[in-house]
Scaffold this motif. Sequence first.
Motif, PDB file in Angstrom:
ATOM      1  N   GLN A  37      12.590   0.081  -4.532  1.00 10.90           N
ATOM      2  CA  GLN A  37      11.669   0.843  -5.194  1.00 10.90           C
ATOM      3  C   GLN A  37      12.420   0.543  -6.497  1.00 10.90           C
ATOM      4  OE1 GLN A  37      10.465   4.516  -3.575  1.00 10.90           O
ATOM      5  NE2 GLN A  37      10.670   5.520  -5.666  1.00 10.90           N
ATOM      6  N   LYS A  38      11.607   0.647  -7.497  1.00 12.83           N
ATOM      7  CA  LYS A  38      12.372   0.681  -8.923  1.00 12.83           C
ATOM      8  C   LYS A  38      11.422   1.756  -9.925  1.00 12.83           C
ATOM      9  CE  LYS A  38      13.424  -2.088 -13.011  1.00 12.83           C
ATOM     10  NZ  LYS A  38      13.333  -3.303 -13.626  1.00 12.83           N
ATOM     11  N   GLN A  39      11.909   2.604 -10.255  1.00  9.37           N
ATOM     12  CA  GLN A  39      11.140   3.630 -11.037  1.00  9.37           C
ATOM     13  C   GLN A  39      11.662   3.958 -12.494  1.00  9.37           C
ATOM     14  OE1 GLN A  39      10.645   6.672  -8.097  1.00  9.37           O
ATOM     15  NE2 GLN A  39      12.736   7.337  -8.265  1.00  9.37           N
ATOM     16  N   LYS A  40      10.911   4.754 -13.113  1.00  5.71           N
ATOM     17  CA  LYS A  40      11.650   5.255 -14.468  1.00  5.71           C
ATOM     18  C   LYS A  40      11.690   6.772 -14.496  1.00  5.71           C
ATOM     19  CE  LYS A  40      12.044   3.704 -19.099  1.00  5.71           C
ATOM     20  NZ  LYS A  40      13.117   3.002 -19.178  1.00  5.71           N
ATOM     21  N   LEU A  41      13.095   7.413 -14.272  1.00  5.08           N
ATOM     22  CA  LEU A  41      13.117   8.797 -14.474  1.00  5.08           C
ATOM     23  C   LEU A  41      13.890   9.169 -15.558  1.00  5.08           C
ATOM     24  CD1 LEU A  41      13.887   9.393 -10.704  1.00  5.08           C
ATOM     25  CD2 LEU A  41      11.788   9.836 -11.707  1.00  5.08           C
ATOM     26  N   LEU A  42      13.112  10.023 -16.322  1.00  9.19           N
ATOM     27  CA  LEU A  42      14.002  10.674 -17.490  1.00  9.19           C
ATOM     28  C   LEU A  42      14.600   9.615 -18.462  1.00  9.19           C
ATOM     29  CD1 LEU A  42      15.806  13.382 -15.716  1.00  9.19           C
ATOM     30  CD2 LEU A  42      13.625  13.602 -17.123  1.00  9.19           C
ATOM     31  N   ASN A  43      13.904   8.514 -18.781  1.00  7.13           N
ATOM     32  CA  ASN A  43      14.474   7.403 -19.641  1.00  7.13           C
ATOM     33  C   ASN A  43      15.500   6.577 -18.853  1.00  7.13           C
ATOM     34  OD1 ASN A  43      12.473   8.159 -21.478  1.00  7.13           O
ATOM     35  ND2 ASN A  43      13.787   9.735 -22.673  1.00  7.13           N
ATOM     36  N   SER A  44      15.503   6.561 -17.535  1.00  2.41           N
ATOM     37  CA  SER A  44      16.585   5.874 -17.080  1.00  2.41           C
ATOM     38  C   SER A  44      15.835   4.960 -15.801  1.00  2.41           C
ATOM     39  CB  SER A  44      17.550   6.678 -16.344  1.00  2.41           C
ATOM     40  OG  SER A  44      18.544   6.053 -15.625  1.00  2.41           O
ATOM     41  N   ASP A  45      16.280   3.896 -15.829  1.00  3.95           N
ATOM     42  CA  ASP A  45      15.656   2.805 -14.733  1.00  3.95           C
ATOM     43  C   ASP A  45      16.356   3.113 -13.327  1.00  3.95           C
ATOM     44  OD1 ASP A  45      13.897   1.711 -16.207  1.00  3.95           O
ATOM     45  OD2 ASP A  45      15.276   0.033 -16.567  1.00  3.95           O
ATOM     46  N   VAL A  46      15.722   3.650 -12.269  1.00  5.15           N
ATOM     47  CA  VAL A  46      16.410   3.806 -10.959  1.00  5.15           C
ATOM     48  C   VAL A  46      15.845   2.609 -10.099  1.00  5.15           C
ATOM     49  CG1 VAL A  46      16.669   5.371  -9.238  1.00  5.15           C
ATOM     50  CG2 VAL A  46      16.575   6.263 -11.338  1.00  5.15           C
ATOM     51  N   ASN A  47      17.057   2.074  -9.769  1.00  9.29           N
ATOM     52  CA  ASN A  47      16.577   0.835  -8.575  1.00  9.29           C
ATOM     53  C   ASN A  47      17.137   1.350  -7.045  1.00  9.29           C
ATOM     54  OD1 ASN A  47      15.605  -1.088 -10.064  1.00  9.29           O
ATOM     55  ND2 ASN A  47      17.469  -1.314 -11.009  1.00  9.29           N
ATOM     56  N   SER A  48      16.338   1.669  -6.183  1.00 11.61           N
ATOM     57  CA  SER A  48      16.699   1.965  -4.906  1.00 11.61           C
ATOM     58  C   SER A  48      16.240   1.310  -3.602  1.00 11.61           C
ATOM     59  CB  SER A  48      16.267   3.525  -4.614  1.00 11.61           C
ATOM     60  OG  SER A  48      14.904   3.553  -4.612  1.00 11.61           O
ATOM     61  N   PHE A  49      17.022   1.387  -2.439  1.00  9.72           N
ATOM     62  CA  PHE A  49      16.833   0.564  -1.302  1.00  9.72           C
ATOM     63  C   PHE A  49      16.710   1.384  -0.121  1.00  9.72           C
ATOM     64  CE2 PHE A  49      18.177  -1.591   2.370  1.00  9.72           C
ATOM     65  CZ  PHE A  49      17.268  -2.525   2.517  1.00  9.72           C
ATOM     66  N   VAL A  50      16.089   1.489   0.677  1.00  8.65           N
ATOM     67  CA  VAL A  50      16.075   2.568   1.790  1.00  8.65           C
ATOM     68  C   VAL A  50      15.610   1.675   3.128  1.00  8.65           C
ATOM     69  CG1 VAL A  50      14.845   4.332   3.147  1.00  8.65           C
ATOM     70  CG2 VAL A  50      15.016   4.452   0.603  1.00  8.65           C
ATOM     71  N   ALA A  51      16.789   1.771   4.151  1.00  9.41           N
ATOM     72  CA  ALA A  51      16.409   1.026   5.380  1.00  9.41           C
ATOM     73  C   ALA A  51      16.290   2.283   6.408  1.00  9.41           C
ATOM     74  CB  ALA A  51      17.548  -0.065   5.787  1.00  9.41           C
ATOM     75  N   ASP A  52      15.357   2.273   7.254  1.00  5.91           N
ATOM     76  CA  ASP A  52      15.152   3.355   8.348  1.00  5.91           C
ATOM     77  C   ASP A  52      14.821   2.592   9.635  1.00  5.91           C
ATOM     78  OD1 ASP A  52      14.955   6.493   8.766  1.00  5.91           O
ATOM     79  OD2 ASP A  52      13.096   5.537   9.515  1.00  5.91           O
ATOM     80  N   ILE A  53      15.830   2.863  10.737  1.00  6.79           N
ATOM     81  CA  ILE A  53      15.700   2.380  12.031  1.00  6.79           C
ATOM     82  C   ILE A  53      15.376   3.701  12.886  1.00  6.79           C
ATOM     83  CG2 ILE A  53      16.559   1.082  14.002  1.00  6.79           C
ATOM     84  CD1 ILE A  53      18.195  -0.186  11.679  1.00  6.79           C
ATOM     85  N   SER A  54      14.223   3.526  13.356  1.00  9.81           N
ATOM     86  CA  SER A  54      13.628   4.785  14.436  1.00  9.81           C
ATOM     87  C   SER A  54      13.326   4.069  16.038  1.00  9.81           C
ATOM     88  CB  SER A  54      12.479   5.549  13.923  1.00  9.81           C
ATOM     89  OG  SER A  54      12.747   5.797  12.539  1.00  9.81           O
ATOM     90  N   PRO A  55      14.256   4.242  16.696  1.00 13.47           N
ATOM     91  CA  PRO A  55      14.016   3.896  18.329  1.00 13.47           C
ATOM     92  C   PRO A  55      13.170   5.201  18.691  1.00 13.47           C
ATOM     93  CG  PRO A  55      16.189   4.410  18.094  1.00 13.47           C
ATOM     94  CD  PRO A  55      15.627   4.518  16.453  1.00 13.47           C
ATOM     95  N   ASN A  56      12.537   5.216  20.046  1.00 12.68           N
ATOM     96  CA  ASN A  56      11.997   6.177  20.422  1.00 12.68           C
ATOM     97  C   ASN A  56      11.847   6.218  22.227  1.00 12.68           C
ATOM     98  OD1 ASN A  56       9.568   4.891  21.296  1.00 12.68           O
ATOM     99  ND2 ASN A  56       8.431   5.599  19.658  1.00 12.68           N
ATOM    100  N   VAL A  57      11.857   7.313  22.648  1.00 16.53           N
ATOM    101  CA  VAL A  57      11.747   7.388  24.256  1.00 16.53           C
ATOM    102  C   VAL A  57      10.811   8.212  24.377  1.00 16.53           C
ATOM    103  CG1 VAL A  57      13.604   8.857  24.671  1.00 16.53           C
ATOM    104  CG2 VAL A  57      12.735   7.205  26.437  1.00 16.53           C
ATOM    105  N   GLY A  58       9.779   8.352  25.471  1.00 14.48           N
ATOM    106  CA  GLY A  58       8.538   9.110  25.548  1.00 14.48           C
ATOM    107  C   GLY A  58       8.410   9.083  27.146  1.00 14.48           C
ATOM    108  N   TYR A  59       7.666  10.045  27.547  1.00 15.79           N
ATOM    109  CA  TYR A  59       7.107  10.019  29.107  1.00 15.79           C
ATOM    110  C   TYR A  59       5.596  10.218  28.924  1.00 15.79           C
ATOM    111  CZ  TYR A  59       6.807  11.544  33.749  1.00 15.79           C
ATOM    112  OH  TYR A  59       6.397  11.688  35.221  1.00 15.79           O
ATOM    113  N   PHE A  60       4.964   9.754  29.714  1.00 20.80           N
ATOM    114  CA  PHE A  60       3.395  10.104  29.794  1.00 20.80           C
ATOM    115  C   PHE A  60       3.202  11.111  30.655  1.00 20.80           C
ATOM    116  CE2 PHE A  60       3.031   5.750  28.243  1.00 20.80           C
ATOM    117  CZ  PHE A  60       1.892   5.843  27.182  1.00 20.80           C
ATOM    118  N   PHE A  61       2.927  12.419  30.085  1.00 22.79           N
ATOM    119  CA  PHE A  61       2.667  13.585  30.823  1.00 22.79           C
ATOM    120  C   PHE A  61       1.263  13.764  31.597  1.00 22.79           C
ATOM    121  CE2 PHE A  61       6.247  14.802  28.194  1.00 22.79           C
ATOM    122  CZ  PHE A  61       7.060  15.134  28.931  1.00 22.79           C
TER     123      PHE A  61
END
Length: 182
Positions: A37-61
């Motif tokens: 993401q690239k955005q402009k906040l308060l006259n400043s350029d902000v470059n950001s990167f996010v990585a999110d890894i979400s495993p899961n385990v579930g059961y069929f009730f």
Amino acid sequence: MKKICATILLFFILSNSYGQLTKGNWLVGGNARFIKQKQKLLNSDVNSFVADISPNVGYFFADKFAAGLRPGVGFFRSNSSGVIHKSTTLGVGPFVRYYLLSIENRTNLFAESSYRYATDFNGFRENTFTISAGPAIFFNSSVGLELTLNYELFRSNAATSLARTFFFNIGFQIHLEKETNP
């Protein structure tokens, strides 16, 4: 290339295998997302990167209804006017999922709701509530590809407002059939 992708997708939809969506089975899988993401906040350029890894385990009730836990790890990096901020968060939370179509369908639609609390152990805390829906396309009776449209509400102790986000996600799930006695 489009014809090849369409042919493969049509093959998966028309074949006769289906996922194990019945009471007593397990659901194991997860997804990952990456955001630049690239955005402009308060006259400043902000470059950001996010990585999110979400495993899961579930059961069929119950048939077509699963619930479980989704741990996750997130990586965040931003650069604002040469000031670099990095953070790694660990989180966990529950999810509930319901498949809408018949159990025998090769492609099934599902709706899911989840919550996750995460922290970076340096005082940063976040709460995330997500609603997801989309198709699960089963390659065979156990493995499915999921394509979801998601709506997320995100609040952290570092921000004064609630962030609302729409995003698309791709994930895999493995449906483990319960063992039957002979």
